[in-house]
Design a protein around this motif. Structure first.
Motif, PDB file in Angstrom:
ATOM      1  N   UNK A   1       0.847  -1.193   0.000  1.00  0.00           N
ATOM      2  CA  UNK A   1       0.000   0.000   0.000  1.00  0.00           C
ATOM      3  C   UNK A   1       0.889   1.252   0.000  1.00  0.00           C
ATOM      4  N   UNK A   2       0.518   2.244  -0.833  1.00  0.00           N
ATOM      5  CA  UNK A   2       1.342   3.432  -1.058  1.00  0.00           C
ATOM      6  C   UNK A   2       0.509   4.690  -0.854  1.00  0.00           C
ATOM      7  N   UNK A   3       1.125   5.752  -0.369  1.00  0.00           N
ATOM      8  CA  UNK A   3       0.447   7.037  -0.191  1.00  0.00           C
ATOM      9  C   UNK A   3       0.410   7.751  -1.543  1.00  0.00           C
ATOM     10  N   UNK A   4      -0.782   8.030  -2.062  1.00  0.00           N
ATOM     11  CA  UNK A   4      -0.907   8.559  -3.425  1.00  0.00           C
ATOM     12  C   UNK A   4      -0.366   9.977  -3.572  1.00  0.00           C
ATOM     13  N   UNK A   5      -0.374  10.759  -2.507  1.00  0.00           N
ATOM     14  CA  UNK A   5       0.101  12.135  -2.656  1.00  0.00           C
ATOM     15  C   UNK A   5       1.607  12.202  -2.886  1.00  0.00           C
ATOM     16  N   UNK A   6       2.305  11.081  -2.664  1.00  0.00           N
ATOM     17  CA  UNK A   6       3.745  11.022  -2.913  1.00  0.00           C
ATOM     18  C   UNK A   6       4.063  10.502  -4.310  1.00  0.00           C
ATOM     19  N   UNK A   7       3.020  10.358  -5.171  1.00  0.00           N
ATOM     20  CA  UNK A   7       3.212   9.754  -6.485  1.00  0.00           C
ATOM     21  C   UNK A   7       2.802  10.706  -7.603  1.00  0.00           C
ATOM     22  N   UNK A   8       3.447  10.557  -8.747  1.00  0.00           N
ATOM     23  CA  UNK A   8       3.007  11.161  -9.999  1.00  0.00           C
ATOM     24  C   UNK A   8       2.709   9.993 -10.932  1.00  0.00           C
ATOM     25  N   UNK A   9       1.418   9.805 -11.274  1.00  0.00           N
ATOM     26  CA  UNK A   9       0.986   8.663 -12.066  1.00  0.00           C
ATOM     27  C   UNK A   9       0.693   9.109 -13.491  1.00  0.00           C
ATOM     28  N   UNK A  10       1.237   8.386 -14.453  1.00  0.00           N
ATOM     29  CA  UNK A  10       0.998   8.676 -15.865  1.00  0.00           C
ATOM     30  C   UNK A  10       0.609   7.389 -16.588  1.00  0.00           C
ATOM     31  N   UNK A  11      -0.365   7.488 -17.477  1.00  0.00           N
ATOM     32  CA  UNK A  11      -0.696   6.392 -18.388  1.00  0.00           C
ATOM     33  C   UNK A  11      -0.682   6.970 -19.795  1.00  0.00           C
ATOM     34  N   UNK A  12       0.090   6.344 -20.676  1.00  0.00           N
ATOM     35  CA  UNK A  12       0.249   6.844 -22.040  1.00  0.00           C
ATOM     36  C   UNK A  12      -0.160   5.775 -23.041  1.00  0.00           C
ATOM     37  N   UNK A  13      -0.627   6.202 -24.201  1.00  0.00           N
ATOM     38  CA  UNK A  13      -0.978   5.297 -25.287  1.00  0.00           C
ATOM     39  C   UNK A  13      -0.169   5.694 -26.516  1.00  0.00           C
ATOM     40  N   UNK A  14       0.433   4.675 -27.187  1.00  0.00           N
ATOM     41  CA  UNK A  14       1.268   4.920 -28.362  1.00  0.00           C
ATOM     42  C   UNK A  14       0.830   4.002 -29.497  1.00  0.00           C
ATOM     43  N   UNK A  15       0.431   4.541 -30.647  1.00  0.00           N
ATOM     44  CA  UNK A  15       0.206   3.682 -31.810  1.00  0.00           C
ATOM     45  C   UNK A  15       1.517   2.983 -32.192  1.00  0.00           C
ATOM     46  N   UNK A  16       1.434   1.706 -32.559  1.00  0.00           N
ATOM     47  CA  UNK A  16       2.642   0.944 -32.882  1.00  0.00           C
ATOM     48  C   UNK A  16       3.208   1.318 -34.242  1.00  0.00           C
ATOM     49  N   UNK A  17       2.385   1.878 -35.128  1.00  0.00           N
ATOM     50  CA  UNK A  17       2.850   2.266 -36.453  1.00  0.00           C
ATOM     51  C   UNK A  17       1.934   3.359 -36.984  1.00  0.00           C
ATOM     52  N   UNK A  18       2.141   3.771 -38.218  1.00  0.00           N
ATOM     53  CA  UNK A  18       1.294   4.785 -38.818  1.00  0.00           C
ATOM     54  C   UNK A  18       1.789   6.188 -38.569  1.00  0.00           C
ATOM     55  N   UNK A  19       0.977   7.205 -38.919  1.00  0.00           N
ATOM     56  CA  UNK A  19       1.412   8.611 -38.826  1.00  0.00           C
ATOM     57  C   UNK A  19       1.854   9.036 -37.434  1.00  0.00           C
ATOM     58  N   UNK A  20       1.288   8.395 -36.398  1.00  0.00           N
ATOM     59  CA  UNK A  20       1.635   8.768 -35.020  1.00  0.00           C
ATOM     60  C   UNK A  20       2.399   7.664 -34.299  1.00  0.00           C
ATOM     61  N   UNK A  21       3.029   6.782 -35.086  1.00  0.00           N
ATOM     62  CA  UNK A  21       3.799   5.707 -34.482  1.00  0.00           C
ATOM     63  C   UNK A  21       4.866   6.223 -33.533  1.00  0.00           C
ATOM     64  N   UNK A  22       4.895   5.632 -32.331  1.00  0.00           N
ATOM     65  CA  UNK A  22       5.872   5.986 -31.284  1.00  0.00           C
ATOM     66  C   UNK A  22       5.680   7.381 -30.691  1.00  0.00           C
ATOM     67  N   UNK A  23       4.571   8.059 -31.003  1.00  0.00           N
ATOM     68  CA  UNK A  23       4.215   9.282 -30.286  1.00  0.00           C
ATOM     69  C   UNK A  23       3.320   8.908 -29.101  1.00  0.00           C
ATOM     70  N   UNK A  24       3.617   9.469 -27.946  1.00  0.00           N
ATOM     71  CA  UNK A  24       2.890   9.140 -26.717  1.00  0.00           C
ATOM     72  C   UNK A  24       1.810  10.179 -26.439  1.00  0.00           C
ATOM     73  N   UNK A  25       0.587   9.702 -26.176  1.00  0.00           N
ATOM     74  CA  UNK A  25      -0.552  10.532 -25.777  1.00  0.00           C
ATOM     75  C   UNK A  25      -0.929  10.154 -24.344  1.00  0.00           C
TER      76      UNK A  25
END
Length: 693
Positions: free
Chosen positions: A296-320
């Motif tokens: 169990x972890x105290x959330x105020x001590x964390x910076x949480x990120x979730x990113x999605x990256x297309x594997x190919x195409x015009x936005x391949x390897x760009x993180x959203x």
């Protein structure tokens, strides 16, 4: 070199308490969180996060808010979301609040399970469908001193979503950042500042969840890779917006199609305490990722990120970045595609909700009107990256004073503003000015000359100078005295500096009981007016009648006794006008009420006809405003008198004053400003009223 290697992010400069809010509730759908006095409020933060907490299936989950309105309330399709804006002094937070018959928006919504893949809890138990109207919110804010960016572009890029006749439409940009960023923040400020919240900033969002979702919605989407940041805004749509269905709708008319953009990025040090996981998703994947913490972890001590990256195409390897709520339910309309990646977290882990692919939905989708169709792409082949970054505690730093003889530590950083000011002061004190030395002064001083010829020559020049004064200065003095005497006889008041159009308003109507009238660009908004009048027009017995508004609230709505009135306040840039709007069961207030004839003497009309009893809920209002140049006062005390209505432990109670004005006045205006400024309307003025009924 140390900074070049990256940073270890510090804990936030400020973390607020959790505050209760409720969507579709006029009194609970909006909140302003002030930064405390201990925070430097002269500079705007580099990052602000608003967290939204709900409790589902026995566990709390935290979601992130949006940086601008992702959709409106003009369809019955369910959605959720919290939006926020901020400046140097605080954060305004808004939840959905309907302006029509559809109360379809909540605080957090994660979709129906037939349309969305739900994760399981950290105990691998089922999480019930998340659809919450009530939630708690918390602000995390970082200032530059606690999270110095590796790259900061400043507000140098301009984006416009429609032709404003001042330049090209710019709905897509790709900007080199020269470093490999681990964290990116994109800030947008309106080109034309929003007077109700000076210095307002909207943070850009990650992957768009809806391609259209209402013409009054606005946002800025961005993505990044190792060397570039891409920016999209929707063609023809606002870029920053709180319009149509958010908060108390006081910002209903706030939407801008032109912004200045600032890009900030950080590279993390290798010593950062972080963890994460990466999961590939394809057309046939039926699961969604989650990251369970070892303990169990105290959330105020964390910076949480979730990113999605297309594997190919015009936005391949760009993180959203992922979103904080679902803003569509099987599409905003029947023909609108949608997408989505939502994440939440708690003390036990990070959880991802993702859309189930259909012919109308994709895990990743960006298309027209975003960026006018630039880099458009639809795909279900993506990589989902979960990152959890531990935040460093702000430890006490060693003294930066110049010697070990200092007993009290005064400065702990070379970046402190006070230290910089003291260094400048010491430099000035130690600097030798060549033109003020004794040698230099002797060059400018004449010694006494006792010769008669010198005295005679001096007398000639004295006579010459007196003659010059007589011929030039004295006539100017006479002209000035004449002007003062003429002015002292009084003035002829000019027409107002500004007169607005008539605007329709309605008491007891959440969307029509308040109006903000902005002074035009042609008016000098650096100084406050000397007088403002708000006129209220109704039509009774075949004739129009105009009444004046009050400068402050004359009564409340806590009894069923009828009353009427319009109140207003103003500052250098605008006027806020308010009509009665009930906060309880008594909807007894109207726009104009002149009493019942059994209690009040009514006049007759100009045709000597009877005037019916006046009791109007609807009316039109108009602003008249005078600046000092168009109505210069004969007497102006300035804001030198203080009145208090109760003991505030800072001085005596002053409920009555009698002030000499030294002239016989024909017009008097009394302006009052709060001793503690009202942050939501800086420079607010309330005009005093005459006799109260």
């Amino acid at each position: 070199m140390d900074f070049g290697a990256g940073i270890i992010p510090s804990e936030p400069t400020f973390i607020s308490e959790w505050n209760y809010l409720k969507a579709q509730d006029d009194t609970k759908s909006e909140l302003f969180v002030h930064f405390p006095d201990s925070v430097d409020t002269t500079t705007r933060p580099v990052k602000v996060t608003v967290e939204v907490r709900i409790k589902a299936s026995g566990n709390s989950y935290i979601f992130n808010a949006f940086g601008s309105s992702p959709r409106d309330d003009d369809t019955p399709k369910k959605y959720g979301g919290v939006i926020y804006f901020y400046n140097a002094s605080g954060v305004i937070i808004m939840l959905p609040s309907s302006t029509n018959q559809f109360k379809s928006g909540g605080a957090v919504y994660c979709g129906e399970k037939k349309d969305w893949y739900y994760p399981t809890s950290h105990q691998n138990k089922t999480i019930d469908e998340i659809d919450f109207v009530e939630a708690e919110v918390r602000v995390k804010m970082w200032q530059q001193k606690d999270m110095p960016p590796r790259y900061d572009s400043g507000f140098v890029y301009t984006m416009t979503s429609r032709n404003l006749s001042k330049g090209a439409v710019v709905t897509y940009l790709e900007v080199p950042v020269k470093i490999h960023p681990d964290i990116v923040v994109v800030q947008a400020e309106p080109v034309n500042p929003f007077s109700r919240m000076p210095g307002l900033i909207s943070e850009g969002n990650g992957m768009p969840a809806c391609l259209r979702c209402g013409f009054q919605t606005g946002s800025l989407t961005f993505a990044f890779n190792a060397s570039h940041v891409r920016l999209w805004v929707k063609s023809l749509y606002p870029i920053i917006s709180a319009m149509d269905g958010w908060g108390r709708n006081e910002y209903y008319h706030f939407g801008t199609h032109a912004v200045r953009v600032r890009i900030l990025s950080w590279t993390l040090d290798s010593a950062v305490n972080s963890s994460g996981m990466t999961t590939k998703i394809g057309d046939h994947s039926t699961t969604t990722p989650k990251l369970v913490f070892p303990s169990e972890t105290v959330t105020k001590d964390l910076l949480v990120q979730v990113l999605i990256r297309p594997l190919s195409g015009p936005n391949g390897n760009f993180s959203f970045y992922g979103a904080g709520s679902v803003v569509t339910f099987r599409g905003y309309g029947t023909s609108h595609r949608y997408s989505g990646l939502v994440f939440g977290y708690n003390n036990f882990g990070v959880y991802v909700w993702r859309v189930k692919p259909t012919n109308m939905s994709y895990v990743f989708d960006i298309d027209y009107p975003w960026g006018s169709g630039r880099q458009k792409q639809q795909t279900n082949d993506v990589e989902i990256d979960i990152r959890v970054i531990g935040l460093m505690k702000k430890a006490k730093r060693k003294c930066m004073c110049p010697c070990n003889k200092v007993h009290a530590v005064r400065y702990t950083s070379t970046n402190e503003e006070a230290l910089t000011k003291e260094i400048v002061k010491m430099k000035k004190e130690l600097m030798v000015l060549k033109n003020e030395t004794s040698v230099a002064m002797r060059r400018k001083i004449s010694v006494k000359d006792s010769r008669p010829s010198a005295a005679a020559s001096g007398a000639v020049w004295v006579i010459f100078l007196l003659a010059m004064v007589g011929f030039i200065v004295i006539p100017d003095v006479i002209s000035g005295v004449r002007f003062i005497l003429d002015f002292g006889a009084g003035i002829i008041p000019y027409e107002p500096t500004f007169i607005s159009e008539w605007k329709y308003v309605k008491a007891q109507d959440d969307t029509k009981s308040e109006l903000f009238v902005h002074f035009p660009d042609s008016v000098d908004t650096t100084t406050r007016p000397v007088k403002v009048t708000v006129e209220v027009r109704i039509k009774a017995s075949g004739n129009s009648y105009i009444f004046n508004a009050f400068g402050s609230s004359p009564r409340d709505d806590d009894t069923p006794k009828k009353y009427g009135g319009v109140i207003y306040f103003y500052n250098a840039s605008s006027v806020i006008i308010m009509l009665p709007s009930s906060t309880n069961q008594f909807k007894s207030g109207g726009a104009v009420y002149c009493g019942e004839k059994k209690d009040w003497y009514y006049p007759t009309s100009h045709q000597n006809k009877t005037i019916d009893e006046i009791d109007f809920v609807e009316a039109e209002v108009r602003v008249k405003m005078w600046q000092q140049k168009d109505m210069p006062p004969r007497y102006d005390s300035g804001f030198v008198y203080t009145m208090t209505s109760r003991n505030l432990s800072k001085g005596a109670v002053v409920t009555y004053l009698e002030v000499p004005v030294k002239i016989h006045p024909d017009i008097v205006v009394v302006q009052a400003e709060p001793v503690n400024p009202f942050s939501r309307m800086p420079g607010l003025i309330s005009e005093g009223n005459g006799i109260y009924g």
